[in-house]
Design a protein around this motif. Structure first.
Motif, PDB file in Angstrom:
ATOM      1  N   GLY A 125     -41.313  48.810  47.642  1.00  0.00           N
ATOM      2  CA  GLY A 125     -40.027  48.122  47.609  1.00  0.00           C
ATOM      3  C   GLY A 125     -39.868  47.221  48.818  1.00  0.00           C
ATOM      4  O   GLY A 125     -40.779  47.103  49.647  1.00  0.00           O
TER       5      GLY A 125
ATOM      6  N   ASN B 147     -37.561  54.682  45.377  1.00  0.00           N
ATOM      7  CA  ASN B 147     -38.919  54.263  45.035  1.00  0.00           C
ATOM      8  C   ASN B 147     -39.894  55.391  44.756  1.00  0.00           C
ATOM      9  O   ASN B 147     -41.098  55.158  44.687  1.00  0.00           O
ATOM     10  CB  ASN B 147     -39.493  53.380  46.146  1.00  0.00           C
ATOM     11  CG  ASN B 147     -38.817  52.027  46.181  1.00  0.00           C
ATOM     12  OD1 ASN B 147     -39.080  51.183  45.339  1.00  0.00           O
ATOM     13  ND2 ASN B 147     -37.915  51.858  47.119  1.00  0.00           N
TER      14      ASN B 147
ATOM     15  N   LEU C 191     -40.998  54.968  40.940  1.00  0.00           N
ATOM     16  CA  LEU C 191     -41.670  53.755  41.365  1.00  0.00           C
ATOM     17  C   LEU C 191     -41.882  52.931  40.097  1.00  0.00           C
ATOM     18  O   LEU C 191     -42.257  53.459  39.058  1.00  0.00           O
ATOM     19  CB  LEU C 191     -43.017  54.112  41.999  1.00  0.00           C
ATOM     20  CG  LEU C 191     -43.924  52.962  42.412  1.00  0.00           C
ATOM     21  CD1 LEU C 191     -43.299  52.172  43.543  1.00  0.00           C
ATOM     22  CD2 LEU C 191     -45.274  53.486  42.830  1.00  0.00           C
TER      23      LEU C 191
END
Lengths: 661, 194
Positions: A91, A74, A161
């Motif tokens: 996440g 992420n 991300l």
């Protein structure tokens, strides 16, 4: 080392919440004050350890520690620092940790601010919260550990991300939403404690109410922010899509709204008691159900997080335990708390009952639409989908009835009202709303009867609320003196109702009067939309921290006067190769100018003509402004002196008892 | 009786929980398709963006192609769209079935996000989708040169789905008839196409 510390903190937190869920409640049955008193330090301790775990994960993100699996998935090293911090909840695993943090935070808040509660009640409420905490601790430790390592071969670089989440709106949206979701667990814990104690009176409702209202206000903000984000980030100007994940947050909101109103009846009139308890159980159950739907993969949605049957089974089991036991307890104990009383058909109670029935109907409709594909599939009826047409078909008329009822209900009295008084109270707002509805559409370029109906509904709620405030001050010496005489919760209520009216007006006007045009534009082209001139100055290259973009330059003017300069972007993110549309918006109180860049018409020549979408969105900000007013109304209502007075009175009686002893 | 009434919420919840339990073991991505290895149903629908032109089954491409069900109200389609663009650029023919949509919204969508389709038909009342056994959008069918459905995918087509499921069949269908190689396909691939 730091991730292991975080993991360890989670385990300690689990052990403390085990103690929290057993000790105080056992103490409340065996009259051991010491055991009951353990509830407060235990709740604070759980919070402290979750906080440590949370800080550890944040540190891992800031240090770009890609040996931690979750961080590698992420984040990456070129992500800006503020997104590294918010990527913690980007996440599944991290957002569950955020959920846990907020859950523990609410328990700690009850421990801190609930000192004036009767000790048995506080002990039971905190124990119930401790049980809920155990569920989430086990969930995160067993199925979703954010501290798992990728050793021995950590990746050199993390994946990015999701660019959709690289946005300021996403910084605030999940925490606010979770504050709301999780906040309903407090009302739930109060409901269970009441069932256990077999005792539910006005004092109980007075304690449970502010917690519910605060959770509801947060949820309102969270939902509004999510919808606002969809509006400007998805790049096509829509703000509600009836996506299963959106529905998952709307359902607890609807039941939470019903719960607030039912709590009012329980507090003021001692009625609807078992109904109130049932709603408190439902509101929190629907929050859990939302989590289940989003994270189990039983329903497909774009928002859906990593789907995993193990996680799904866990949440379902958790849901079964929490809701199953609660409803069983309800079935066995509700008679002990319920009360019978009479109220007239014309009373405020009737209108609030109507409000509750409508809100539950709307929730049931949304639930049906969300679950229908699943139900049909499970019963082997075939696979069927339910789209926005289904939701709009039911949602719109039910909301219309709800708003009509609201405007009527705010003028009704408790117990009984006289028909002639009611009718005369309704007459003026009705006429005012009618005038507004007939006149307002004249301000736009075409007259639309759907708009007249919608505006009437919104204006009716607004005028009825204003009329009520005016009539309440009529007998006072002066208008200001009359205003001062009313409670904070009274103004909070009206502000929230006015917020609803504002949101309704925004929805209607945006739907009917927005103008969209999709055009082919090259440098130097000009076009007029809804009275605004859009001059296209071509496309240039722009560079972001982790993306490259084509940036359009558009000058907007009206009657020769410059209005705004807009720079919509088409971004290309380095890591995922994702292309994102970044719309440029000039926001105003009465309209948004919304410009989005499509594609270059000749792909090999980005400096040539582009597809450009120009939009004029009438009154669209009112939708979120309305939600903001609702949330502020909730905040004002909670500030009511009554809630603090209750504490003062309680303290007085306590010290009186002590003196007597 | 009134005591029994109080058990009603519990009973409803237990029924729902059983349903969810079953739901966990159903794959929403998967759907029994009675149509697999059957011809694409006959249709006669207007073209999106040009409602004078009515398209029929005979207008489908003469080679293997994809039939993609999409709609502007379908958020997942928005996610899928860039990948369809990429496939179209590689030369994969894609036909769109625009499901229960507003024509002008569909046109805007295609202008804005680029049009990967050779053409889209406007399936306004969902008849074609019903005949295809579609239960939502997006859904994608792989159709061979004879107009027979050979594989179906429910949900978003992305790199993984394309490379592991659709592309192997698509490449083979470009040069051979289905019967020539179907016997050699792995069972897992065939079962995933259902």
């Amino acid at each position: 080392m730091i991730p292991e510390l975080g993991h360890f903190a989670l385990i300690v937190g689990l052990l403390l919440s085990l103690a929290l869920s057993i000790l105080p409640i056992a103490g409340s049955y065996s009259a051991r004050p010491l055991w009951m008193e353990a509830a407060r330090p235990l709740a604070l301790g759980v919070f402290a350890f979750v906080f440590i775990a949370y800080v550890c994960l944040t540190v891992a993100f800031i240090q770009s520690d890609f040996t931690v699996n979750y961080v590698a998935q992420n984040s990456n090293s070129i992500l800006p620092i503020y997104y590294k911090i918010t990527a913690v909840w980007g996440g599944h695993e991290g957002s569950i940790l955020l959920w846990l943090l907020i859950q523990a935070g609410w328990a700690a808040a009850v421990a801190l601010f609930g000192r004036q509660l009767p000790p048995e009640l506080l002990a039971r409420v905190l124990s119930v919260l401790g049980m809920v905490l155990i569920g989430f601790f086990l969930f995160i430790i067993l199925t979703s550990n954010p501290f798992d390592r990728t050793l021995p071969f950590p990746p050199m670089e993390g994946s990015d991300l999701n660019p959709l989440l690289q946005d300021p709106g996403m910084i605030f949206h999940p925490p606010l939403l979770y504050m709301g979701y999780v906040g309903f667990s407090v009302a739930f814990a109060f409901a269970i404690a009441a069932l256990l104690g077999g005792h539910l009176d006005a004092v109980w409702a007075r304690w449970a109410r502010p917690w519910t209202v605060v959770a509801w206000a947060f949820l309102t903000l969270g939902i509004a922010l999510g919808s606002w984000w969809a509006y400007y980030e998805l790049g096509w100007g829509g703000w509600w899509f009836w996506d299963p994940v959106e529905n998952a947050s709307l359902m607890p909101w609807l039941v939470g709204t019903a719960l607030m109103h039912s709590l009012a009846v329980t507090e003021k009139r001692g009625l609807f008691k078992s109904w109130t308890i049932l709603l408190a159980i439902f509101a929190f159950s629907l929050s859990l159900l939302g989590t289940f739907l989003v994270r189990s993969g039983v329903i497909t949605s774009v928002h859906a997080f990593a789907t995993d049957p193990l996680r799904g089974s866990f949440i379902l089991g958790f849901l079964a335990v929490v809701v199953g036991i609660s409803l069983l307890l309800f079935a066995l104990r509700a008679p002990a708390v319920s009360a019978r009383s009479v109220f007239s058909f014309r009373s405020l109670e009737t209108f609030l009952l109507g409000n509750n029935i409508l809100l539950i109907l709307i929730m049931a409709m949304v639930l049906t639409g969300t679950l229908y594909p699943l139900v049909a599939d499970a019963l082997n009826l075939g696979k069927i989908s339910v789209g926005p047409p289904f939701f709009n078909l039911f949602f719109v008329p039910l909301m219309v009835v709800l708003c009509l009822l609201l405007g009527m209900g705010v003028r009704a009295n408790w117990k009984d009202s006289r028909w002639d008084k009611l009718l005369s109270a309704w007459r003026l707002p009705f006429l005012a709303a009618l005038v507004v509805a007939l006149v307002w559409p004249l301000a736009f370029d075409h007259y639309h009867w759907g708009a007249v109906l919608g505006l009437f509904i919104g204006a009716w709620v607004f005028c009825a609320s204003l009329a009520d405030i005016v009539s309440k001050t009529r007998n006072a010496k002066s208008f200001v003196a009359g205003l001062k005489r009313q409670r904070a919760s009274y103004y909070g209520m009206h502000l929230a109702h006015i917020g609803l009216a504002v949101a309704v007006l925004g929805v209607v006007l945006t739907t009917v009067y927005s103008v969209e045009e999709d055009l082919r534009m090259g440098a130097g082209d000009s076009h007029k939309v809804a009275g605004y001139d859009f001059d296209f100055g071509g496309v240039r290259l722009a560079q972001g921290p982790n993306y490259r973009a084509f940036e359009g330059v558009i000058h907007v003017s009206k009657n020769g006067k410059p209005v705004a300069e807009l720079y919509p972007q088409k971004r290309n993110y380095f890591s995922g190769g994702n292309t994102m549309t970044e719309a440029a918006i000039d926001t105003g109180l009465f309209r948004d100018i919304y410009v989005a860049l499509g594609e270059p018409l000749d792909r090999s020549n980005p400096s040539g003509d582009w597809a450009v979408r120009l939009q004029y969105k009438a009154f669209v900000v009112w939708i979120w402004l309305g939600a903001l007013l609702m949330a502020i109304g909730g905040g004002i209502a909670v500030a009511d002196k009554r809630y603090r007075k209750a504490r003062a009175a309680r303290e007085a009686s306590l010290s009186g008892n002590l003196a007597a002893a | 009786m009134s005591r029994l009434k109080l058990f009603l919420p519990l009973i409803i919840f237990v029924a729902l929980a059983l349903l969810f339990w079953r739901g966990l073991f159903l794959n929403p991505q998967e759907m029994p398709s009675a149509l697999l290895n059957k011809p694409v149903p006959e249709f006669s629908l207007e073209k999106v963006a040009d409602n004078k032109q009515v398209m029929q089954k005979g207008d489908l491409p003469k080679g293997p192609h994809l039939l993609n069900v999409w709609a502007t109200w379908c958020v997942a389609c928005r996610v899928e769209h860039p990948y369809l663009n990429a496939l179209a650029e590689q030369g994969v023919p894609i036909i769109g079935v625009n499901l229960k949509d507003d024509d002008s919204a569909a046109i805007k969508w295609l202008d804005k996000f680029h049009n990967p389709y050779l053409f889209s038909v406007a399936d306004r009342d969902g008849r074609l989708a019903l005949d295809l056994g579609v239960f939502g959008a997006p859904e994608t069918f792989l159709v061979d040169a004879e107009g027979t459905i050979r594989c179906k995918h429910v949900g978003i087509v992305d790199d993984k789905v394309w490379q592991t499921k659709l592309q192997p069949l698509y490449e083979k269908l470009k040069s051979q008839r289905w019967d020539a190689f179907a016997g050699d396909l792995s069972d897992s691939l065939i079962s995933r196409c259902q």
